[in-house]
Design a protein around this motif. Structure first.
Motif, PDB file in Angstrom:
ATOM      1  N   GLY A 189       0.840  -1.195   0.000  1.00 53.17           N
ATOM      2  CA  GLY A 189       0.000   0.000   0.000  1.00 53.17           C
ATOM      3  C   GLY A 189       0.868   1.235   0.000  1.00 53.17           C
ATOM      4  O   GLY A 189       2.097   1.149   0.048  1.00 53.17           O
ATOM      5  N   ARG A 190       0.241   2.389  -0.005  1.00 58.13           N
ATOM      6  CA  ARG A 190       0.966   3.667  -0.003  1.00 58.13           C
ATOM      7  C   ARG A 190       0.649   4.432   1.276  1.00 58.13           C
ATOM      8  O   ARG A 190      -0.476   4.384   1.775  1.00 58.13           O
ATOM      9  CB  ARG A 190       0.567   4.487  -1.217  1.00 58.13           C
ATOM     10  N   ASP A 191       1.634   5.164   1.761  1.00 55.04           N
ATOM     11  CA  ASP A 191       1.448   5.945   2.985  1.00 55.04           C
ATOM     12  C   ASP A 191       0.373   7.018   2.833  1.00 55.04           C
ATOM     13  O   ASP A 191      -0.267   7.392   3.807  1.00 55.04           O
ATOM     14  CB  ASP A 191       2.759   6.615   3.397  1.00 55.04           C
ATOM     15  N   ASP A 192       0.188   7.517   1.620  1.00 51.16           N
ATOM     16  CA  ASP A 192      -0.785   8.601   1.427  1.00 51.16           C
ATOM     17  C   ASP A 192      -2.186   8.070   1.074  1.00 51.16           C
ATOM     18  O   ASP A 192      -3.071   8.844   0.722  1.00 51.16           O
ATOM     19  CB  ASP A 192      -0.305   9.578   0.363  1.00 51.16           C
ATOM     20  N   ASN A 193      -2.382   6.747   1.145  1.00 50.48           N
ATOM     21  CA  ASN A 193      -3.680   6.122   0.901  1.00 50.48           C
ATOM     22  C   ASN A 193      -4.174   6.278  -0.539  1.00 50.48           C
ATOM     23  O   ASN A 193      -5.360   6.156  -0.821  1.00 50.48           O
ATOM     24  CB  ASN A 193      -4.734   6.639   1.883  1.00 50.48           C
ATOM     25  N   SER A 194      -3.265   6.538  -1.471  1.00 46.57           N
ATOM     26  CA  SER A 194      -3.671   6.667  -2.873  1.00 46.57           C
ATOM     27  C   SER A 194      -3.766   5.280  -3.515  1.00 46.57           C
ATOM     28  O   SER A 194      -3.143   4.331  -3.061  1.00 46.57           O
ATOM     29  CB  SER A 194      -2.690   7.555  -3.645  1.00 46.57           C
ATOM     30  N   PRO A 195      -4.566   5.151  -4.569  1.00 47.27           N
ATOM     31  CA  PRO A 195      -4.759   3.855  -5.227  1.00 47.27           C
ATOM     32  C   PRO A 195      -3.459   3.298  -5.810  1.00 47.27           C
ATOM     33  O   PRO A 195      -2.546   4.030  -6.180  1.00 47.27           O
ATOM     34  CB  PRO A 195      -5.758   4.165  -6.340  1.00 47.27           C
ATOM     35  N   LEU A 196      -3.412   1.979  -5.908  1.00 47.31           N
ATOM     36  CA  LEU A 196      -2.235   1.268  -6.423  1.00 47.31           C
ATOM     37  C   LEU A 196      -2.322   0.986  -7.919  1.00 47.31           C
ATOM     38  O   LEU A 196      -1.455   0.303  -8.461  1.00 47.31           O
ATOM     39  CB  LEU A 196      -2.074  -0.056  -5.681  1.00 47.31           C
TER      40      LEU A 196
END
Length: 79
Positions: free
Chosen positions: A38-45
């Motif tokens: 996942g990404r720390d900024d909660n953006s889509p993968l």
């Protein structure tokens, strides 16, 4: 298929809404391992899902963790 090993292998993929998290949890031999991407900024993968990158990471870890040698490539088709 991306997580398959030369020993009995069991696992479950997961992808959260809007592809913000992808995971693979599986076991083989006497190891149970989970992989989260996942990404720390909660953006889509994008196109990443539990059966892609997390499954490949899990497989690589398990090959070493269980000391399984990679299977040789299948023989070339005969003419």
């Amino acid at each position: 298929r991306r997580a398959a090993l030369a020993v009995p292998t069991f696992g479950k993929t997961g992808t959260t809404q809007e592809n913000r998290d992808a995971l693979f949890v599986g076991f083989a031999g006497d190891l149970v391992v989970g992989v989260w991407v996942g990404r720390d900024d909660n953006s889509p993968l994008g196109r990443v899902s539990g059966g892609t990158v997390p499954a490949r990471i899990w497989r690589e870890f398990m090959l070493r963790g269980l000391d399984i040698r990679r299977a040789p490539p299948p023989p070339a088709p005969r003419d």
